[in-house]
Design a protein around this motif. Sequence first.
Motif, PDB file in Angstrom:
ATOM      1  N   PRO A   1      32.749  32.788  30.747  1.00 61.65           N
ATOM      2  CA  PRO A   1      33.088  31.371  30.890  1.00 61.65           C
ATOM      3  C   PRO A   1      32.881  30.774  32.276  1.00 61.65           C
ATOM      4  O   PRO A   1      32.630  29.582  32.398  1.00 61.65           O
ATOM      5  N   PHE A   2      32.949  31.589  33.321  1.00 62.53           N
ATOM      6  CA  PHE A   2      32.846  31.053  34.673  1.00 62.53           C
ATOM      7  C   PHE A   2      31.480  31.267  35.313  1.00 62.53           C
ATOM      8  O   PHE A   2      31.278  30.904  36.457  1.00 62.53           O
ATOM      9  N   GLY A   3      30.549  31.911  34.592  1.00 63.19           N
ATOM     10  CA  GLY A   3      29.222  32.135  35.162  1.00 63.19           C
ATOM     11  C   GLY A   3      28.531  33.343  34.588  1.00 63.19           C
ATOM     12  O   GLY A   3      28.482  33.543  33.390  1.00 63.19           O
ATOM     13  N   VAL A   4      28.019  34.202  35.488  1.00 62.89           N
ATOM     14  CA  VAL A   4      27.296  35.412  35.109  1.00 62.89           C
ATOM     15  C   VAL A   4      27.908  36.564  35.903  1.00 62.89           C
ATOM     16  O   VAL A   4      28.304  36.392  37.053  1.00 62.89           O
ATOM     17  N   ARG A   5      27.955  37.760  35.274  1.00 64.90           N
ATOM     18  CA  ARG A   5      28.554  38.904  35.971  1.00 64.90           C
ATOM     19  C   ARG A   5      27.924  40.218  35.536  1.00 64.90           C
ATOM     20  O   ARG A   5      27.359  40.330  34.458  1.00 64.90           O
ATOM     21  N   ILE A   6      28.066  41.192  36.415  1.00 62.37           N
ATOM     22  CA  ILE A   6      27.740  42.589  36.130  1.00 62.37           C
ATOM     23  C   ILE A   6      28.438  43.440  37.184  1.00 62.37           C
ATOM     24  O   ILE A   6      28.787  42.938  38.257  1.00 62.37           O
ATOM     25  N   GLU A   7      28.662  44.696  36.865  1.00 62.07           N
ATOM     26  CA  GLU A   7      29.303  45.617  37.799  1.00 62.07           C
ATOM     27  C   GLU A   7      28.289  46.650  38.268  1.00 62.07           C
ATOM     28  O   GLU A   7      27.658  47.319  37.450  1.00 62.07           O
ATOM     29  N   ALA A   8      28.114  46.771  39.575  1.00 58.09           N
ATOM     30  CA  ALA A   8      27.320  47.846  40.159  1.00 58.09           C
ATOM     31  C   ALA A   8      28.271  49.000  40.454  1.00 58.09           C
ATOM     32  O   ALA A   8      29.484  48.804  40.587  1.00 58.09           O
ATOM     33  N   VAL A   9      27.718  50.190  40.563  1.00 55.59           N
ATOM     34  CA  VAL A   9      28.528  51.372  40.851  1.00 55.59           C
ATOM     35  C   VAL A   9      27.901  52.088  42.040  1.00 55.59           C
ATOM     36  O   VAL A   9      26.717  52.419  42.028  1.00 55.59           O
ATOM     37  N   ASP A  10      28.711  52.299  43.097  1.00 58.15           N
ATOM     38  CA  ASP A  10      28.176  52.979  44.278  1.00 58.15           C
ATOM     39  C   ASP A  10      28.153  54.491  44.054  1.00 58.15           C
ATOM     40  O   ASP A  10      28.649  54.973  43.024  1.00 58.15           O
ATOM     41  N   PRO A  11      27.588  55.259  44.975  1.00 58.26           N
ATOM     42  CA  PRO A  11      27.469  56.709  44.766  1.00 58.26           C
ATOM     43  C   PRO A  11      28.800  57.440  44.606  1.00 58.26           C
ATOM     44  O   PRO A  11      28.829  58.557  44.090  1.00 58.26           O
ATOM     45  N   ASP A  12      29.921  56.817  45.022  1.00 59.66           N
ATOM     46  CA  ASP A  12      31.232  57.441  44.865  1.00 59.66           C
ATOM     47  C   ASP A  12      31.978  56.943  43.633  1.00 59.66           C
ATOM     48  O   ASP A  12      33.136  57.287  43.429  1.00 59.66           O
ATOM     49  N   GLY A  13      31.332  56.101  42.833  1.00 58.66           N
ATOM     50  CA  GLY A  13      31.983  55.587  41.627  1.00 58.66           C
ATOM     51  C   GLY A  13      32.758  54.306  41.839  1.00 58.66           C
ATOM     52  O   GLY A  13      33.373  53.797  40.906  1.00 58.66           O
ATOM     53  N   ASN A  14      32.755  53.767  43.064  1.00 59.68           N
ATOM     54  CA  ASN A  14      33.410  52.482  43.304  1.00 59.68           C
ATOM     55  C   ASN A  14      32.626  51.400  42.580  1.00 59.68           C
ATOM     56  O   ASN A  14      31.398  51.349  42.652  1.00 59.68           O
ATOM     57  N   ARG A  15      33.347  50.518  41.903  1.00 62.90           N
ATOM     58  CA  ARG A  15      32.711  49.418  41.182  1.00 62.90           C
ATOM     59  C   ARG A  15      32.630  48.199  42.088  1.00 62.90           C
ATOM     60  O   ARG A  15      33.597  47.853  42.744  1.00 62.90           O
ATOM     61  N   ILE A  16      31.469  47.561  42.087  1.00 63.94           N
ATOM     62  CA  ILE A  16      31.264  46.346  42.871  1.00 63.94           C
ATOM     63  C   ILE A  16      30.948  45.240  41.875  1.00 63.94           C
ATOM     64  O   ILE A  16      29.953  45.307  41.159  1.00 63.94           O
ATOM     65  N   SER A  17      31.818  44.255  41.811  1.00 62.31           N
ATOM     66  CA  SER A  17      31.618  43.142  40.883  1.00 62.31           C
ATOM     67  C   SER A  17      30.634  42.166  41.500  1.00 62.31           C
ATOM     68  O   SER A  17      30.853  41.672  42.598  1.00 62.31           O
ATOM     69  N   LEU A  18      29.551  41.922  40.801  1.00 61.25           N
ATOM     70  CA  LEU A  18      28.549  40.959  41.244  1.00 61.25           C
ATOM     71  C   LEU A  18      28.672  39.739  40.347  1.00 61.25           C
ATOM     72  O   LEU A  18      28.644  39.863  39.119  1.00 61.25           O
ATOM     73  N   ARG A  19      28.843  38.570  40.958  1.00 53.78           N
ATOM     74  CA  ARG A  19      29.122  37.353  40.186  1.00 53.78           C
ATOM     75  C   ARG A  19      28.247  36.202  40.643  1.00 53.78           C
ATOM     76  O   ARG A  19      27.865  36.114  41.801  1.00 53.78           O
ATOM     77  N   GLN A  20      27.987  35.315  39.698  1.00 50.07           N
ATOM     78  CA  GLN A  20      27.368  34.028  39.988  1.00 50.07           C
ATOM     79  C   GLN A  20      28.230  32.990  39.297  1.00 50.07           C
ATOM     80  O   GLN A  20      28.455  33.066  38.092  1.00 50.07           O
ATOM     81  N   GLN A  21      28.747  32.059  40.066  1.00 50.33           N
ATOM     82  CA  GLN A  21      29.595  31.027  39.481  1.00 50.33           C
ATOM     83  C   GLN A  21      28.765  30.080  38.627  1.00 50.33           C
ATOM     84  O   GLN A  21      27.603  29.799  38.934  1.00 50.33           O
ATOM     85  N   ARG A  22      29.397  29.604  37.560  1.00 48.20           N
ATOM     86  CA  ARG A  22      28.731  28.641  36.692  1.00 48.20           C
ATOM     87  C   ARG A  22      28.502  27.366  37.477  1.00 48.20           C
ATOM     88  O   ARG A  22      29.365  26.890  38.199  1.00 48.20           O
ATOM     89  N   ARG A  23      27.317  26.827  37.345  1.00 44.88           N
ATOM     90  CA  ARG A  23      27.005  25.569  38.017  1.00 44.88           C
ATOM     91  C   ARG A  23      27.713  24.445  37.283  1.00 44.88           C
ATOM     92  O   ARG A  23      27.589  24.318  36.073  1.00 44.88           O
ATOM     93  N   ARG A  24      28.408  23.659  38.033  1.00 46.91           N
ATOM     94  CA  ARG A  24      29.126  22.523  37.428  1.00 46.91           C
ATOM     95  C   ARG A  24      28.173  21.374  37.227  1.00 46.91           C
ATOM     96  O   ARG A  24      27.269  21.151  38.020  1.00 46.91           O
ATOM     97  N   ASN A  25      28.383  20.638  36.152  1.00 46.53           N
ATOM     98  CA  ASN A  25      27.609  19.428  35.938  1.00 46.53           C
ATOM     99  C   ASN A  25      28.574  18.265  35.725  1.00 46.53           C
ATOM    100  O   ASN A  25      29.786  18.448  35.683  1.00 46.53           O
ATOM    101  N   ARG A  26      28.073  17.089  35.601  1.00 50.79           N
ATOM    102  CA  ARG A  26      28.939  15.912  35.474  1.00 50.79           C
ATOM    103  C   ARG A  26      29.893  16.002  34.292  1.00 50.79           C
ATOM    104  O   ARG A  26      30.995  15.503  34.350  1.00 50.79           O
ATOM    105  N   ALA A  27      29.479  16.639  33.213  1.00 53.77           N
ATOM    106  CA  ALA A  27      30.332  16.762  32.027  1.00 53.77           C
ATOM    107  C   ALA A  27      31.530  17.668  32.295  1.00 53.77           C
ATOM    108  O   ALA A  27      32.535  17.599  31.597  1.00 53.77           O
ATOM    109  N   ASP A  28      31.428  18.563  33.315  1.00 54.46           N
ATOM    110  CA  ASP A  28      32.530  19.455  33.631  1.00 54.46           C
ATOM    111  C   ASP A  28      33.677  18.746  34.347  1.00 54.46           C
ATOM    112  O   ASP A  28      34.772  19.276  34.439  1.00 54.46           O
ATOM    113  N   GLY A  29      33.436  17.587  34.875  1.00 53.54           N
ATOM    114  CA  GLY A  29      34.501  16.853  35.550  1.00 53.54           C
ATOM    115  C   GLY A  29      34.468  16.970  36.983  1.00 53.54           C
ATOM    116  O   GLY A  29      34.598  17.475  37.874  1.00 53.54           O
TER     117      GLY A  29
END
Length: 135
Positions: free
Chosen positions: A107-135
């Motif tokens: 609902p807020f954009g695009v996402r995926i989780e990367a995983v580093d060599p130690d298993g730490n998860r890194i959340s990669l996000r792109q916020q949804r672009r707002r348009n005039r209809a969004d307010g």
Amino acid sequence: MLTNIMYVTIYVTDQDRALKFYTEGLGLEKRIDYPGPEGRFLTVGVADSPVEIILWSHGPTAGQPVEKRPGVGSGPLVLESEDLRKDFEVFRRRGVTFDRPEPEDYPFGVRIEAVDPDGNRISLRQQRRRNRADG
């Protein structure tokens, strides 16, 4: 009053391997590399951002996820992209591992989780672009 977030710590078992992942894989820049009395103080960060990520050497279980389950929860670090699908392709060519085959819309954009060599998860996000209809 608090004024800034200075550091976020990611626990790693091999600082050189982690440095390579975060700089060569994700494209962050190395900021500080100091052989301090309590261990090597190593940081990376996003260009033009004041926040630094400490890659702190620690045992293999410190700060690690209890279970490594794809698609469950977010990582301790969230990085924002202007074009995540494009960056995803670049990261994948660089050998970065992800928790799923492609970024997903949410609902807020695009996402995926990367995983580093130690298993730490890194959340990669792109916020949804707002348009005039969004307010």
